[in-house]
Design an enzyme around this catalytic site. Structure first.
Site, short mmCIF file in Angstrom:
data_model
loop_
_atom_site.label_atom_id
_atom_site.label_comp_id
_atom_site.label_asym_id
_atom_site.label_seq_id
_atom_site.Cartn_x
_atom_site.Cartn_y
_atom_site.Cartn_z
N ASP A 1 0.80 -1.23 0.00
CA ASP A 1 0.00 0.00 0.00
C ASP A 1 0.84 1.28 0.00
O ASP A 1 0.29 2.38 0.08
CB ASP A 1 -0.93 0.02 1.22
CG ASP A 1 -2.10 -0.94 1.02
OD1 ASP A 1 -2.34 -1.35 -0.13
OD2 ASP A 1 -2.76 -1.28 2.03
N HIS B 1 27.90 6.31 -10.95
CA HIS B 1 26.58 6.58 -10.35
C HIS B 1 26.40 5.77 -9.07
O HIS B 1 25.39 5.11 -8.86
CB HIS B 1 25.46 6.30 -11.36
CG HIS B 1 25.27 7.44 -12.32
ND1 HIS B 1 24.42 7.40 -13.39
CD2 HIS B 1 25.85 8.68 -12.37
CE1 HIS B 1 24.48 8.55 -14.05
NE2 HIS B 1 25.34 9.33 -13.46
N ASP C 1 27.71 14.17 -5.71
CA ASP C 1 26.94 14.61 -6.89
C ASP C 1 25.48 14.62 -6.45
O ASP C 1 24.87 13.57 -6.29
CB ASP C 1 27.17 13.61 -8.04
CG ASP C 1 26.43 14.00 -9.32
OD1 ASP C 1 25.54 14.88 -9.27
OD2 ASP C 1 26.75 13.42 -10.38
N ASP D 1 21.86 20.03 -10.69
CA ASP D 1 22.73 18.84 -10.80
C ASP D 1 24.16 19.33 -10.60
O ASP D 1 24.78 19.85 -11.53
CB ASP D 1 22.51 18.20 -12.18
CG ASP D 1 23.36 16.96 -12.39
OD1 ASP D 1 24.01 16.50 -11.45
OD2 ASP D 1 23.36 16.46 -13.54
N HIS E 1 33.00 9.45 -19.55
CA HIS E 1 31.66 9.97 -19.86
C HIS E 1 31.80 11.29 -20.61
O HIS E 1 32.89 11.82 -20.78
CB HIS E 1 30.82 10.14 -18.58
CG HIS E 1 31.43 11.02 -17.54
ND1 HIS E 1 31.37 12.39 -17.59
CD2 HIS E 1 32.10 10.72 -16.39
CE1 HIS E 1 31.97 12.89 -16.52
NE2 HIS E 1 32.43 11.91 -15.78
N HIS F 1 25.12 17.43 -20.25
CA HIS F 1 23.81 17.08 -20.82
C HIS F 1 22.90 18.28 -20.62
O HIS F 1 23.18 19.15 -19.80
CB HIS F 1 23.25 15.83 -20.12
CG HIS F 1 23.31 15.89 -18.61
ND1 HIS F 1 22.34 16.51 -17.86
CD2 HIS F 1 24.24 15.45 -17.73
CE1 HIS F 1 22.66 16.42 -16.58
NE2 HIS F 1 23.82 15.79 -16.46
N HIS G 1 18.48 14.66 -16.83
CA HIS G 1 19.03 14.49 -18.19
C HIS G 1 17.89 14.96 -19.10
O HIS G 1 17.03 14.18 -19.48
CB HIS G 1 19.41 13.04 -18.46
CG HIS G 1 20.57 12.59 -17.62
ND1 HIS G 1 20.94 11.29 -17.48
CD2 HIS G 1 21.45 13.30 -16.86
CE1 HIS G 1 22.01 11.21 -16.68
NE2 HIS G 1 22.33 12.43 -16.29
N GLU H 1 30.61 18.96 -16.71
CA GLU H 1 31.01 18.05 -15.64
C GLU H 1 32.11 17.07 -16.02
O GLU H 1 31.91 15.85 -16.00
CB GLU H 1 29.80 17.27 -15.15
CG GLU H 1 28.95 16.62 -16.25
CD GLU H 1 27.82 15.76 -15.66
OE1 GLU H 1 28.12 14.93 -14.78
OE2 GLU H 1 26.66 15.92 -16.09
N TYR I 1 38.85 9.38 -13.17
CA TYR I 1 38.59 8.26 -12.26
C TYR I 1 39.71 7.24 -12.42
O TYR I 1 39.89 6.67 -13.50
CB TYR I 1 37.23 7.64 -12.59
CG TYR I 1 36.14 8.69 -12.75
CD1 TYR I 1 35.39 9.12 -11.65
CD2 TYR I 1 35.89 9.28 -14.00
CE1 TYR I 1 34.42 10.11 -11.79
CE2 TYR I 1 34.93 10.27 -14.15
CZ TYR I 1 34.19 10.68 -13.05
OH TYR I 1 33.24 11.66 -13.20
N ARG J 1 35.00 14.60 -9.94
CA ARG J 1 34.13 15.22 -10.93
C ARG J 1 33.77 16.60 -10.39
O ARG J 1 33.58 16.77 -9.19
CB ARG J 1 32.87 14.37 -11.15
CG ARG J 1 31.87 14.96 -12.12
CD ARG J 1 30.88 13.93 -12.69
NE ARG J 1 29.98 13.35 -11.72
CZ ARG J 1 30.05 12.11 -11.25
NH1 ARG J 1 31.02 11.30 -11.67
NH2 ARG J 1 29.19 11.66 -10.38
N GLU K 1 31.03 19.58 -11.36
CA GLU K 1 29.86 19.77 -12.22
C GLU K 1 29.11 21.05 -11.86
O GLU K 1 28.75 21.26 -10.71
CB GLU K 1 28.91 18.57 -12.06
CG GLU K 1 27.60 18.73 -12.82
CD GLU K 1 26.74 17.47 -12.78
OE1 GLU K 1 26.77 16.74 -11.78
OE2 GLU K 1 26.03 17.23 -13.78
N1 GLY Z 1 23.81 13.26 -11.53
C1 GLY Z 1 23.79 12.63 -12.79
C2 GLY Z 1 24.63 13.32 -13.75
O1 GLY Z 1 25.49 14.07 -13.36
O2 GLY Z 1 24.46 13.20 -14.93
MN MN Z 2 25.45 15.07 -11.50
MN MN Z 3 24.97 15.74 -14.66
#
Ligand code: GLY
Ligand code: MN
Ligand code: MN
Length: 437
Positions: A36, A240, A257, A268, A347, A351, A358, A381, A385, A403, A405
């Site tokens: 529920d 992630h 992050d 973000d 990466h 984005h 995203h 960003e 790594y 990172r 960002e």
């Molecule tokens: N937090 C997800 C990204 O940075 O794309």
């Molecule tokens: Mn992020």
């Molecule tokens: Mn991001």
């Protein structure tokens, strides 16, 4: 967002659709967590963008040029018994009076009314494949319309991807959208500052997560735009990582992050800093390199540059820097061509950002990278790594995940960094963490 802004968006879509068209757009279903218990309700971004209507079980219909009602909202009926348990519903009156619908019907009447509406239209704007229940009903309705062919009913001739049109609209943020996103980024940036002051060896990663959420909720942002990532040491190399279950250790970096959602708009932001407040020489060298790459990428966020320019700038700085530090060996231009950096920077540099973290919007048009234009919002960003055991890489670089960002809006003459309140130079971070001790 004002009612006038939602109405303006519907008018803009109607202009693109033209007469003889119908758009059909459902809100998101309620998601059940277990038995529920439900997840907090989150309206579908496309649906909310056009309607501002926050309730589940709703379908918006737009028929440009239709005489008595161009915008029809199907939604739940008022129900005193249910409202006693779950809270007030707008009902059909509210849909018209508070949300600007020209007409409104109970959601249960959809199967009776929609086939009649479809009959009168040549072109159907609908995002197929996003809502299996509505997809199935749509094909039933179209089937019903076909059976009336002998009665002279023609029905739709053309199906058009509604999401494609809406997503292009959503890519260009209005002044009030940017205002909301600036506020979301400011709340998150301040939460990141707070975490830097609280961070110390021995804390659990989830303690930082809790403090981040607490700071955002206290500032009025009730939801996170995505699950916060808090990774100490080796966990910072997992892109992630959301487990957030380990202890933060003296001598490690921590990568956070995290970004709140405000009025359904995302922020973000990532910051990486030493758990004990002081960068070691190797952490510092890599951190300065990522920061240099990020600044070079942000400098490329200018109207007229294309989507890939910031990424290319980041890749160039990172590859050259890795060679200087002895982590990559060879000629910079050939290492870039062979994408040798991908081993440590796997990466892309960002984005689109908006109602979805995203966010929607094409990155290429007719095979070519899209040009940046005022009103677009993107993240920048870059990262590095280097997990333990990386072959051919000296041990002093192991377990470093970094990172940085920021959220950046393209302006008429360049860009503006929405998340600038979160410190990111070594000097700023060390000073803030020292004060927090
Ligand atoms: N937090 C997800 C990204 O940075 O794309
Ligand atoms: Mn992020
Ligand atoms: Mn991001």
């Amino acid at each position: 967002m004002t009612r006038a802004e939602f109405a303006r968006r519907r008018r803009q879509l109607a202009r693109m659709m033209g007469p003889g068209s119908i758009a059909i757009l459902p809100s998101a279903p309620v998601a059940h967590r277990n038995r529920d218990a439900e997840y907090p309700y989150r309206p579908d971004s496309d649906f909310f963008y056009l309607t501002g209507f926050p309730e589940p079980e709703a379908v918006a219909v737009l028929i440009p040029g239709r005489r008595h009602a161009e915008y029809v909202l199907f939604c739940r009926e008022r129900d005193p018994e249910k409202e006693m348990w779950e809270g007030a519903r707008a009902g059909q009156e509210g849909a018209k009076e508070e949300y600007g619908a020209d007409d409104s019907f109970p959601i249960g009447d959809l199967d009776d009314i929609l086939p009649r509406m479809l009959e009168q239209c040549e072109r159907v704007f609908y995002a197929m494949g996003c809502n299996p229940d509505l997809d199935r009903r749509m094909s039933e309705w179209i089937g019903q319309v076909r059976t009336r062919a002998r009665a002279g009913v023609q029905g739709p001739l053309e199906f058009v991807a509604l999401d494609h049109y809406l997503h292009d609209m959503r890519l260009y943020k209005s002044r009030s959208e940017i205002k909301t996103m600036r506020q979301a980024a400011r709340i998150s940036a301040r939460a990141h500052r707070r975490l830097m002051q609280l961070c110390r060896p021995g804390l659990a990663e989830w303690r930082l997560e809790a403090e981040f959420v607490y700071a955002c909720v206290s500032a009025g942002a009730r939801y996170q735009a995505y699950r916060p990532i808090v990774g100490g040491g080796a966990n910072g190399c997992v892109l992630h990582y959301v487990d957030n279950g380990d202890e933060l250790r003296d001598g490690d970096l921590v990568l956070v992050d995290a970004g709140c959602e405000l009025e359904w708009y995302a922020s973000d932001i990532t910051r990486t800093y030493p758990v004990n407040g002081r960068f070691s020489p190797s952490q510092r060298a890599l951190y300065e390199l990522v920061l240099k790459a990020q600044l070079a990428a942000i400098a490329k966020v200018q109207p007229g540059n294309h989507w890939d320019d910031p990424h290319k700038a980041a890749v160039r700085v990172i590859t050259r820097g890795l060679v200087e530090l002895g982590i990559l060996r060879g000629q910079v231009s050939s290492l870039i061509r062979r994408e040798a950096y991908k081993r440590f920077y796997m990466h892309r540099t960002g984005h689109w950002l908006g109602m979805d973290v995203h966010d929607v919007g094409d990155y290429k048009i007719d095979g070519a990278w899209r040009l940046l234009e005022p009103g677009m919002v993107l993240t920048v960003e870059p990262g590095l790594y280097i997990p333990a055991g990386s072959k051919g890489v000296a041990k002093k670089w192991w377990n470093i995940g970094i990172r940085i960002e920021d959220d950046v809006v393209v302006t008429r003459d360049g860009h503006d960094i929405l998340s600038k309140d979160a410190p990111k130079t070594v000097a700023e971070i060390e000073a803030l963490m020292e004060r927090g001790k």
